[in-house]
Design an enzyme around this catalytic site. Structure first.
Site, PDB file in Angstrom:
ATOM      1  N   SER A 195      -6.953  -0.888  10.388  1.00 57.70           N
ATOM      2  CA  SER A 195      -7.570  -2.019   9.700  1.00 57.70           C
ATOM      3  C   SER A 195      -8.957  -2.278  10.262  1.00 57.70           C
ATOM      4  O   SER A 195      -9.217  -2.037  11.451  1.00 57.70           O
ATOM      5  CB  SER A 195      -6.693  -3.253   9.924  1.00 57.70           C
ATOM      6  OG  SER A 195      -7.397  -4.424   9.587  1.00 57.70           O
TER       7      SER A 195
ATOM      8  N   LYS B 153       2.246  -7.633   9.325  1.00 62.37           N
ATOM      9  CA  LYS B 153       0.836  -7.733   8.934  1.00 62.37           C
ATOM     10  C   LYS B 153       0.295  -9.136   8.734  1.00 62.37           C
ATOM     11  O   LYS B 153      -0.811  -9.295   8.216  1.00 62.37           O
ATOM     12  CB  LYS B 153       0.614  -6.923   7.660  1.00 62.37           C
ATOM     13  CG  LYS B 153       1.423  -7.441   6.470  1.00 62.37           C
ATOM     14  CD  LYS B 153       1.137  -6.633   5.209  1.00 62.37           C
ATOM     15  CE  LYS B 153       1.902  -7.199   4.042  1.00 62.37           C
ATOM     16  NZ  LYS B 153       1.650  -6.479   2.787  1.00 62.37           N
TER      17      LYS B 153
ATOM     18  N   TYR C  55      -1.879  -9.464  15.702  1.00 57.55           N
ATOM     19  CA  TYR C  55      -1.860  -8.442  14.646  1.00 57.55           C
ATOM     20  C   TYR C  55      -3.007  -7.462  14.850  1.00 57.55           C
ATOM     21  O   TYR C  55      -2.804  -6.246  14.926  1.00 57.55           O
ATOM     22  CB  TYR C  55      -1.952  -9.099  13.262  1.00 57.55           C
ATOM     23  CG  TYR C  55      -2.341  -8.107  12.197  1.00 57.55           C
ATOM     24  CD1 TYR C  55      -1.441  -7.143  11.764  1.00 57.55           C
ATOM     25  CD2 TYR C  55      -3.643  -8.093  11.668  1.00 57.55           C
ATOM     26  CE1 TYR C  55      -1.817  -6.199  10.816  1.00 57.55           C
ATOM     27  CE2 TYR C  55      -4.013  -7.155  10.724  1.00 57.55           C
ATOM     28  CZ  TYR C  55      -3.115  -6.210  10.305  1.00 57.55           C
ATOM     29  OH  TYR C  55      -3.488  -5.266   9.388  1.00 57.55           O
TER      30      TYR C  55
ATOM     31  N   LYS D 179      -3.056  -3.351  16.120  1.00 59.44           N
ATOM     32  CA  LYS D 179      -3.666  -2.219  15.409  1.00 59.44           C
ATOM     33  C   LYS D 179      -4.613  -1.454  16.340  1.00 59.44           C
ATOM     34  O   LYS D 179      -4.639  -0.225  16.366  1.00 59.44           O
ATOM     35  CB  LYS D 179      -4.438  -2.706  14.173  1.00 59.44           C
ATOM     36  CG  LYS D 179      -3.560  -3.205  13.042  1.00 59.44           C
ATOM     37  CD  LYS D 179      -2.807  -2.057  12.367  1.00 59.44           C
ATOM     38  CE  LYS D 179      -1.903  -2.528  11.252  1.00 59.44           C
ATOM     39  NZ  LYS D 179      -1.006  -1.479  10.756  1.00 59.44           N
TER      40      LYS D 179
ATOM     41  N   ARG E 280     -16.599 -10.458   1.628  1.00 64.99           N
ATOM     42  CA  ARG E 280     -15.738  -9.399   2.174  1.00 64.99           C
ATOM     43  C   ARG E 280     -15.801  -8.174   1.276  1.00 64.99           C
ATOM     44  O   ARG E 280     -16.245  -8.252   0.125  1.00 64.99           O
ATOM     45  CB  ARG E 280     -14.264  -9.881   2.247  1.00 64.99           C
ATOM     46  CG  ARG E 280     -14.030 -11.068   3.159  1.00 64.99           C
ATOM     47  CD  ARG E 280     -14.181 -10.718   4.626  1.00 64.99           C
ATOM     48  NE  ARG E 280     -13.892 -11.867   5.494  1.00 64.99           N
ATOM     49  CZ  ARG E 280     -14.780 -12.804   5.828  1.00 64.99           C
ATOM     50  NH1 ARG E 280     -16.015 -12.748   5.346  1.00 64.99           N
ATOM     51  NH2 ARG E 280     -14.440 -13.793   6.628  1.00 64.99           N
TER      52      ARG E 280
ATOM     53  N   ILE F  20       0.850  -1.202   0.000  1.00 68.86           N
ATOM     54  CA  ILE F  20       0.000   0.000   0.000  1.00 68.86           C
ATOM     55  C   ILE F  20       0.883   1.250   0.000  1.00 68.86           C
ATOM     56  O   ILE F  20       0.588   2.246  -0.650  1.00 68.86           O
ATOM     57  CB  ILE F  20      -0.957  -0.009   1.210  1.00 68.86           C
ATOM     58  CG1 ILE F  20      -1.725  -1.338   1.240  1.00 68.86           C
ATOM     59  CG2 ILE F  20      -1.922   1.165   1.138  1.00 68.86           C
ATOM     60  CD1 ILE F  20      -2.576  -1.538   2.483  1.00 68.86           C
TER      61      ILE F  20
ATOM     62  N   ASN G 281      12.452  -0.631   6.358  1.00 65.49           N
ATOM     63  CA  ASN G 281      13.577  -1.530   6.669  1.00 65.49           C
ATOM     64  C   ASN G 281      13.708  -2.648   5.630  1.00 65.49           C
ATOM     65  O   ASN G 281      14.590  -3.502   5.746  1.00 65.49           O
ATOM     66  CB  ASN G 281      13.459  -2.111   8.096  1.00 65.49           C
ATOM     67  CG  ASN G 281      12.274  -3.035   8.251  1.00 65.49           C
ATOM     68  OD1 ASN G 281      11.568  -3.338   7.293  1.00 65.49           O
ATOM     69  ND2 ASN G 281      12.049  -3.493   9.483  1.00 65.49           N
ATOM     70  N   LEU G 282      12.842  -2.641   4.634  1.00 65.51           N
ATOM     71  CA  LEU G 282      12.861  -3.620   3.534  1.00 65.51           C
ATOM     72  C   LEU G 282      12.753  -5.067   4.027  1.00 65.51           C
ATOM     73  O   LEU G 282      13.110  -5.997   3.323  1.00 65.51           O
ATOM     74  CB  LEU G 282      14.114  -3.437   2.655  1.00 65.51           C
ATOM     75  CG  LEU G 282      14.274  -2.026   2.045  1.00 65.51           C
ATOM     76  CD1 LEU G 282      15.554  -1.952   1.191  1.00 65.51           C
ATOM     77  CD2 LEU G 282      13.070  -1.602   1.210  1.00 65.51           C
TER      78      LEU G 282
END
Lengths: 338, 338
Positions: free
Chosen positions: B124, B84, B149, B153, B231, B12, B32-33
């Site tokens: 989320s 995630k 997770y 959030k 969804r 995103i 941080n890849l």
């Protein structure tokens, strides 16, 4: 093997360290002394004849924790270290989340690395938010906390629960305290709040000794017997013995437990004032003012789970709570700095 | 003035960086890849003719953040950086709380120190836990999250809300994403999951390209039109434009906002498979298996608040989502490493 007590120089911490030493446990304390005094542990040593090892360091300091776990064989950690003022938490939420939540994460990481897998966490009845009923049992919904202090305690419980699923070898007990009051009967250790006390009993006590002028009672029109708010006060020595019971029963039942520590009895503000007046043989100056937003009429614990799971129950009366508070206050009018 | 995008090399993030550059904003990325590729930003530069400044560093690294805030005049932060994967979070809760919760605390502290007071947070729909009703509006109760997770959030949202009360000059928007899918129509950037995809559309897409054999559809006996779960899927470019809208409207209304980003329309697993088959002109091999514990029958957004507060709504159809996903997949069978 020794027991590591974080925040062990604080109010509940020092009474628990004393109880551990009295029964023969070795104790290591880590405390940054930000809201506590080394004097509390000196007096614990004087009372018990045994000296707990003190590391003056922050729970966020992973190097200090590494050093402790490397220097000592730690069997269990009792985790008191944290910030605890509701009002301050509203003004400084990041500090509360940092000290209370991040502090616990740092501790858990170091425990994992060191292979120490038993933890007792200092939680609070505040995790229930506005009580859906009284007495509050562990079945009651948590959540709806109204300030960062309370939310930080709830977050730590959630983290510990998730952590326990991922690390089933850990034994974790969250003890949800109701309202700790009182002091050691010797009058040598007790609660020593910074500045003007946030809690009722230290406030009453400072009115009694003449340091504060008048107690404000927030509302006398609640639907309670005398109209003032009702809470579950518990003697700090009962709390301390609750921690010992939690250590003794850590291996029983599920790997993650959350257990109330209260007396199961509610007393009103006026009940407390009267009991204190009797203990101190003085009159407490108080006035009725408006209700405080967010306060509930009454809150006390269902304390049956602690009895069932830990074989523990509070034994000290309201009169003992007030007697020991007053004894501490009058012998230490300025707390540990006197 | 530049916009700092944390996690800007991710799925995103990279689409949002592209949208920002396209409209002329300067962009600085910290990533941080660990779960993304520098190639995504190279391609963003190729598509836009503009180069975002990349700092390869961790959000937990306060020194890196200090350097960024000192080197650049940052007006706003869009905070994507985080872990995630639901399943991984159950196995490694401490990593999730550390990266997602502590990462945000570190960022907030550095923003405070640097005087940067505008934040858009990548939240989320998972914060609603089990949906109490559909469509899910922002009035619905949050909580009851079922994995670390989701809980991380929710914790960040709670921290941001408390922080906003303490720092009323801050403008904070939490954007609650539904199910992001799709890719840039160029086929140059898109979702590039590590290992076997956790999400439905990347999975379908890898079945279509022949990397995976067969899609498991978890249950076809739900109370939905075709029995499979429903969804709210949203095109990643619609999500990206939602972030731009949130920037544009940050000063309006309250200092803390939480807003759904969804289409308001629900599609079933079978709907997705059919739409993908049409887009890719191929058949997707799938089998019906048992329901997964924790899955709900249906979940979609009430997206009216975003329209009202941000003047934003999703405009891209399911066919476009599938077309762009397939275009990305077939041109990059091995993601950015191809």
């Amino acid at each position: 093997m020794a027991i590591l007590v974080t925040g062990g120089a604080g109010y509940i911490g020092s009474h628990t360290v004393l109880a551990l030493l009295e029964r023969g446990d070795d104790v290591v304390v880590i405390d940054n002394l930000s809201n506590s005094s080394k004097a509390s542990l000196d007096r614990v040593a004087e009372l018990t004849g045994k000296v707990p090892t003190l590391y003056v360091a922050d729970i966020l300091d992973k190097h200090a924790l590494k050093e402790i776990f490397s220097n000592h064989e730690i069997s269990d950690v009792i985790h008191f270290a944290g910030l605890k003022s509701v009002g301050e938490s509203v003004r400084k939420p990041l500090e509360y989340y940092e000290n209370n939540v991040v502090g616990t994460l740092v501790l858990l990481n170091e425990m994992l690395l060191a292979g120490v897998d038993s933890l007792i966490f200092s939680s609070s009845a505040t995790v229930y938010g506005n009580p859906e009923k009284v007495p509050l049992s562990e079945e009651c919904q948590t959540g709806g906390t109204t300030n960062p202090y309370g939310t930080s305690k709830l977050m730590v419980e959630q983290i510990l629960r998730d952590f326990s699923h991922a690390q089933p070898e850990f034994r974790i007990t969250c003890l949800r305290y109701f309202n700790p009051v009182g002091a050691h009967p010797s009058g040598r250790i007790g609660e020593d709040p910074n500045g003007i006390p946030n809690n009722l009993v230290p406030y009453i006590s400072q009115v009694a000794i003449g340091k504060l002028e008048c107690l404000s009672v927030y509302g006398n029109d609640y639907p309670t017997p005398d109209g003032t708010g009702v809470r579950d006060y518990i003697h700090v020595l009962d709390l301390a013995s609750g921690h010992l019971a939690a250590l003794d029963h850590k291996a029983e039942g599920s790997a993650f437990k959350a257990i109330n520590l209260g007396t199961g009895v509610g007393y009103s503000v006026i009940d407390l004032i009267k009991a204190f007046e009797k203990a101190a043989q003085t009159q407490i100056n108080y006035k009725i003012v408006d209700r405080r937003p967010g306060d509930v009429a009454e809150c006390w614990s269902d304390s049956s789970l602690a009895k069932q799971k830990l074989g523990w129950q509070a034994t000290r009366s309201l009169d003992e709570m007030m007697r020991d508070t007053w004894n501490w206050q009058k012998n230490n009018p300025n707390g540990f700095s006197s």
